[in-house]
Design a protein around this motif. Structure first.
Motif, PDB file in Angstrom:
ATOM      1  N   GLU A   1       0.829  -1.196   0.000  1.00  0.00           N
ATOM      2  CA  GLU A   1       0.000   0.000   0.000  1.00  0.00           C
ATOM      3  C   GLU A   1       0.866   1.250   0.000  1.00  0.00           C
ATOM      4  OE1 GLU A   1      -2.802  -0.198   3.194  1.00  0.00           O
ATOM      5  OE2 GLU A   1      -3.694  -2.042   2.430  1.00  0.00           O
ATOM      6  N   VAL A   2       0.752   2.034  -1.050  1.00  0.00           N
ATOM      7  CA  VAL A   2       1.515   3.273  -1.154  1.00  0.00           C
ATOM      8  C   VAL A   2       0.609   4.392  -0.644  1.00  0.00           C
ATOM      9  CG1 VAL A   2       2.747   4.838  -2.697  1.00  0.00           C
ATOM     10  CG2 VAL A   2       2.806   2.366  -3.112  1.00  0.00           C
TER      11      VAL A   2
ATOM     12  N   CYS B   1       4.165   5.414   3.669  1.00  0.00           N
ATOM     13  CA  CYS B   1       5.261   5.081   2.757  1.00  0.00           C
ATOM     14  C   CYS B   1       6.178   6.283   2.522  1.00  0.00           C
ATOM     15  CB  CYS B   1       4.677   4.586   1.436  1.00  0.00           C
ATOM     16  SG  CYS B   1       5.847   3.767   0.364  1.00  0.00           S
ATOM     17  N   LEU B   2       5.625   7.477   2.604  1.00  0.00           N
ATOM     18  CA  LEU B   2       6.412   8.682   2.339  1.00  0.00           C
ATOM     19  C   LEU B   2       7.536   8.886   3.353  1.00  0.00           C
ATOM     20  CD1 LEU B   2       3.712  11.245   1.198  1.00  0.00           C
ATOM     21  CD2 LEU B   2       5.303   9.922  -0.200  1.00  0.00           C
ATOM     22  N   ALA B   3       7.440   8.242   4.511  1.00  0.00           N
ATOM     23  CA  ALA B   3       8.506   8.349   5.507  1.00  0.00           C
ATOM     24  C   ALA B   3       9.825   7.799   4.970  1.00  0.00           C
ATOM     25  CB  ALA B   3       8.110   7.611   6.783  1.00  0.00           C
TER      26      ALA B   3
ATOM     27  N   ALA C   1       2.044  12.039  -5.126  1.00  0.00           N
ATOM     28  CA  ALA C   1       3.044  12.998  -4.646  1.00  0.00           C
ATOM     29  C   ALA C   1       4.444  12.406  -4.728  1.00  0.00           C
ATOM     30  CB  ALA C   1       2.725  13.410  -3.206  1.00  0.00           C
ATOM     31  N   LEU C   2       4.579  11.143  -4.379  1.00  0.00           N
ATOM     32  CA  LEU C   2       5.873  10.465  -4.460  1.00  0.00           C
ATOM     33  C   LEU C   2       6.359  10.419  -5.912  1.00  0.00           C
ATOM     34  CD1 LEU C   2       6.903   7.269  -2.672  1.00  0.00           C
ATOM     35  CD2 LEU C   2       7.162   7.421  -5.111  1.00  0.00           C
TER      36      LEU C   2
ATOM     37  N   GLY D   1      10.296  15.019 -10.484  1.00  0.00           N
ATOM     38  CA  GLY D   1      10.949  16.324 -10.381  1.00  0.00           C
ATOM     39  C   GLY D   1      12.456  16.204 -10.246  1.00  0.00           C
ATOM     40  N   VAL D   2      12.907  15.250  -9.430  1.00  0.00           N
ATOM     41  CA  VAL D   2      14.352  15.022  -9.271  1.00  0.00           C
ATOM     42  C   VAL D   2      14.949  14.593 -10.607  1.00  0.00           C
ATOM     43  CG1 VAL D   2      16.074  13.502  -8.196  1.00  0.00           C
ATOM     44  CG2 VAL D   2      14.253  14.502  -6.804  1.00  0.00           C
TER      45      VAL D   2
END
Length: 149
Positions: free
Chosen positions: A60-61, A65-67, A101-102, A108-109
């Motif tokens: 589950e994303v 997961c953003l951590a 967002a991820l 973006g990177v």
């Protein structure tokens, strides 16, 4: 503790802008993870090799997961900036706006460094969300399996 990604079936290389066809990422897909996240109970892992960077998402994303995003960004930062980045989402079972967002952060990177980015065998859960937000064509897709999302 070192985790190893499962072996992938041989697939015909797909040409993508900036991704050399002769490099099919076999060494990335078959190597142990070198991210600081390798021993963590994470749903996001990253590894790099001489031919590219693989970011693998599983389960589950969501916001939890953003951590793990800083560790993945550290792998991207340490890698050769010209190397292509594959975002493997084939084992994602759920994705919410945190996953979008991820993806946008990684995109973006890659845009800032000039590294090409592609989704590897995106799961139906991923493609559904990307279609809903109008991003299904924002990142090229590489398919190594016959089932289509």
């Amino acid at each position: 503790m070192t985790a190893v990604l499962p072996a992938r079936p041989a697939a015909e290389p797909r040409a993508l802008p900036g991704i050399p066809v002769q490099d099919t990422f076999d060494d990335v897909l078959d190597n142990p993870l070198d991210s600081a996240l390798a021993g963590a109970p994470a749903r996001m892992f990253a590894t790099s090799s001489a031919t590219g960077v693989l970011v693998r998402l599983t389960g589950e994303v969501d916001a939890a997961c953003l951590a793990h995003l800083p560790g993945v960004l550290a792998v991207l930062d340490a890698a050769d900036r010209r190397l292509p980045v594959l975002l493997d989402t084939q084992d994602v079972t759920f994705m919410d706006s945190s996953g979008v967002a991820l993806l946008e952060r990684v995109r973006g990177v890659c845009r800032a460094t000039g590294a090409p980015l592609a989704l590897l065998d995106p799961a139906p859960a991923v493609m559904t969300v990307l279609r809903l937000v109008g991003l299904e064509d924002a990142v090229p897709v590489v398919r190594t399996r016959d089932d289509r999302a």
